[in-house]
Design a protein around this motif. Structure first.
Motif, PDB file in Angstrom:
ATOM      1  N   ALA A 194       0.805  -1.216   0.000  1.00  0.00           N
ATOM      2  CA  ALA A 194       0.000   0.000   0.000  1.00  0.00           C
ATOM      3  C   ALA A 194       0.840   1.268   0.000  1.00  0.00           C
ATOM      4  CB  ALA A 194      -0.932   0.006   1.215  1.00  0.00           C
ATOM      5  N   LEU A 195       2.051   1.207   0.569  1.00  0.00           N
ATOM      6  CA  LEU A 195       2.851   2.416   0.733  1.00  0.00           C
ATOM      7  C   LEU A 195       4.106   2.447  -0.136  1.00  0.00           C
ATOM      8  CD1 LEU A 195       2.486   2.726   4.597  1.00  0.00           C
ATOM      9  CD2 LEU A 195       1.274   4.027   2.838  1.00  0.00           C
ATOM     10  N   GLU A 196       4.245   1.505  -1.044  1.00  0.00           N
ATOM     11  CA  GLU A 196       5.434   1.492  -1.895  1.00  0.00           C
ATOM     12  C   GLU A 196       5.514   2.762  -2.736  1.00  0.00           C
ATOM     13  OE1 GLU A 196       8.033  -0.564  -1.832  1.00  0.00           O
ATOM     14  OE2 GLU A 196       7.074  -1.731  -0.271  1.00  0.00           O
ATOM     15  N   GLU A 197       4.440   3.143  -3.372  1.00  0.00           N
ATOM     16  CA  GLU A 197       4.451   4.309  -4.262  1.00  0.00           C
ATOM     17  C   GLU A 197       3.643   5.487  -3.711  1.00  0.00           C
ATOM     18  OE1 GLU A 197       6.464   4.335  -6.809  1.00  0.00           O
ATOM     19  OE2 GLU A 197       6.988   2.231  -6.544  1.00  0.00           O
ATOM     20  N   ALA A 198       2.666   5.215  -2.870  1.00  0.00           N
ATOM     21  CA  ALA A 198       1.818   6.272  -2.311  1.00  0.00           C
ATOM     22  C   ALA A 198       2.291   6.639  -0.905  1.00  0.00           C
ATOM     23  CB  ALA A 198       0.366   5.807  -2.266  1.00  0.00           C
ATOM     24  N   PRO A 199       2.169   7.900  -0.532  1.00  0.00           N
ATOM     25  CA  PRO A 199       2.544   8.293   0.826  1.00  0.00           C
ATOM     26  C   PRO A 199       1.440   7.977   1.824  1.00  0.00           C
ATOM     27  CG  PRO A 199       1.794  10.216  -0.378  1.00  0.00           C
ATOM     28  CD  PRO A 199       1.758   9.049  -1.342  1.00  0.00           C
ATOM     29  N   GLY A 200       1.801   7.948   3.088  1.00  0.00           N
ATOM     30  CA  GLY A 200       0.829   7.799   4.153  1.00  0.00           C
ATOM     31  C   GLY A 200       0.170   9.138   4.414  1.00  0.00           C
ATOM     32  N   PRO A 201      -0.633   9.200   5.433  1.00  0.00           N
ATOM     33  CA  PRO A 201      -0.830   8.140   6.419  1.00  0.00           C
ATOM     34  C   PRO A 201      -1.574   6.944   5.819  1.00  0.00           C
ATOM     35  CG  PRO A 201      -2.381   9.927   6.819  1.00  0.00           C
ATOM     36  CD  PRO A 201      -1.469  10.368   5.700  1.00  0.00           C
ATOM     37  N   ALA A 202      -1.669   5.920   6.626  1.00  0.00           N
ATOM     38  CA  ALA A 202      -2.333   4.702   6.196  1.00  0.00           C
ATOM     39  C   ALA A 202      -3.423   4.345   7.189  1.00  0.00           C
ATOM     40  CB  ALA A 202      -1.326   3.564   6.092  1.00  0.00           C
ATOM     41  N   ALA A 203      -4.371   3.569   6.716  1.00  0.00           N
ATOM     42  CA  ALA A 203      -5.475   3.116   7.564  1.00  0.00           C
ATOM     43  C   ALA A 203      -5.940   1.760   7.049  1.00  0.00           C
ATOM     44  CB  ALA A 203      -6.625   4.115   7.527  1.00  0.00           C
ATOM     45  N   GLU A 204      -6.766   1.122   7.837  1.00  0.00           N
ATOM     46  CA  GLU A 204      -7.361  -0.144   7.414  1.00  0.00           C
ATOM     47  C   GLU A 204      -8.439   0.143   6.389  1.00  0.00           C
ATOM     48  OE1 GLU A 204     -10.038  -3.668   9.361  1.00  0.00           O
ATOM     49  OE2 GLU A 204      -8.421  -2.847  10.580  1.00  0.00           O
ATOM     50  N   GLY A 205      -8.336  -0.543   5.245  1.00  0.00           N
ATOM     51  CA  GLY A 205      -9.333  -0.371   4.192  1.00  0.00           C
ATOM     52  C   GLY A 205     -10.535  -1.260   4.426  1.00  0.00           C
ATOM     53  N   PRO A 206     -11.538  -1.167   3.578  1.00  0.00           N
ATOM     54  CA  PRO A 206     -12.761  -1.959   3.723  1.00  0.00           C
ATOM     55  C   PRO A 206     -12.515  -3.471   3.634  1.00  0.00           C
ATOM     56  CG  PRO A 206     -12.814  -0.656   1.699  1.00  0.00           C
ATOM     57  CD  PRO A 206     -11.580  -0.275   2.436  1.00  0.00           C
ATOM     58  N   ASP A 207     -11.401  -3.856   3.001  1.00  0.00           N
ATOM     59  CA  ASP A 207     -11.081  -5.282   2.891  1.00  0.00           C
ATOM     60  C   ASP A 207     -10.253  -5.779   4.070  1.00  0.00           C
ATOM     61  OD1 ASP A 207      -8.686  -4.014   2.367  1.00  0.00           O
ATOM     62  OD2 ASP A 207      -8.298  -5.061   0.482  1.00  0.00           O
ATOM     63  N   GLY A 208      -9.997  -4.898   5.056  1.00  0.00           N
ATOM     64  CA  GLY A 208      -9.213  -5.276   6.229  1.00  0.00           C
ATOM     65  C   GLY A 208      -7.719  -5.144   6.027  1.00  0.00           C
ATOM     66  N   LYS A 209      -7.305  -4.709   4.853  1.00  0.00           N
ATOM     67  CA  LYS A 209      -5.882  -4.537   4.561  1.00  0.00           C
ATOM     68  C   LYS A 209      -5.498  -3.069   4.633  1.00  0.00           C
ATOM     69  CE  LYS A 209      -5.102  -8.627   1.860  1.00  0.00           C
ATOM     70  NZ  LYS A 209      -4.162  -9.216   0.947  1.00  0.00           N
ATOM     71  N   LEU A 210      -4.215  -2.846   4.893  1.00  0.00           N
ATOM     72  CA  LEU A 210      -3.683  -1.502   4.964  1.00  0.00           C
ATOM     73  C   LEU A 210      -3.853  -0.806   3.626  1.00  0.00           C
ATOM     74  CD1 LEU A 210      -1.947   0.226   7.028  1.00  0.00           C
ATOM     75  CD2 LEU A 210      -0.027  -0.360   5.546  1.00  0.00           C
ATOM     76  N   THR A 211      -4.263   0.450   3.678  1.00  0.00           N
ATOM     77  CA  THR A 211      -4.407   1.249   2.471  1.00  0.00           C
ATOM     78  C   THR A 211      -3.790   2.625   2.720  1.00  0.00           C
ATOM     79  OG1 THR A 211      -5.950   2.011   0.774  1.00  0.00           O
ATOM     80  CG2 THR A 211      -6.704   2.147   3.041  1.00  0.00           C
TER      81      THR A 211
END
Length: 110
Positions: free
Chosen positions: A5-22
């Protein structure tokens, strides 16, 4: 270690609707100075390379050598490795750090 999720996009990050980091940041923000993992890794490698000229005991290991982008299935929530992945990462670290020719090899410090 890779974090898709954070390889190309900057944070911050949060849990997405699928339960994975986005990532909550947008890739376009990187051009304006926002930090993605790709940017941070490149900068760390550059800094270590520059400082190694004055400190031969300074070493750098890209975490993707321990758990790469092709192993995303080992990150069930997109961030935290499974127990099996942690064991594999430990073995890979030991092979790079302590094996013959590694920075902590007993052969290099005799």
């Amino acid at each position: 270690m890779s974090c898709p999720a954070l390889e190309e996009a900057p944070g911050p990050a949060a849990e997405g609707p699928d339960g994975k980091l986005t990532a909550l940041g947008e890739v376009a923000e990187v051009a304006g100075g926002a930090l993605s993992l790709t940017v941070v890794r490149a900068e760390l490698a550059r800094i270590v390379a520059a400082r190694q000229a004055h400190d031969p005991h300074l070493h750098h290991l890209d975490g993707r050598e321990l758990l790469g982008p092709d192993e995303a299935e080992d990150l069930p929530d997109g961030l935290h490795p499974t127990a099996t992945a942690y064991r594999r990462m430990g073995k890979r670290f030991a092979a790079r750090a302590f094996a013959n020719g590694g920075p902590f090899s007993p052969d290099d410090h005799a």
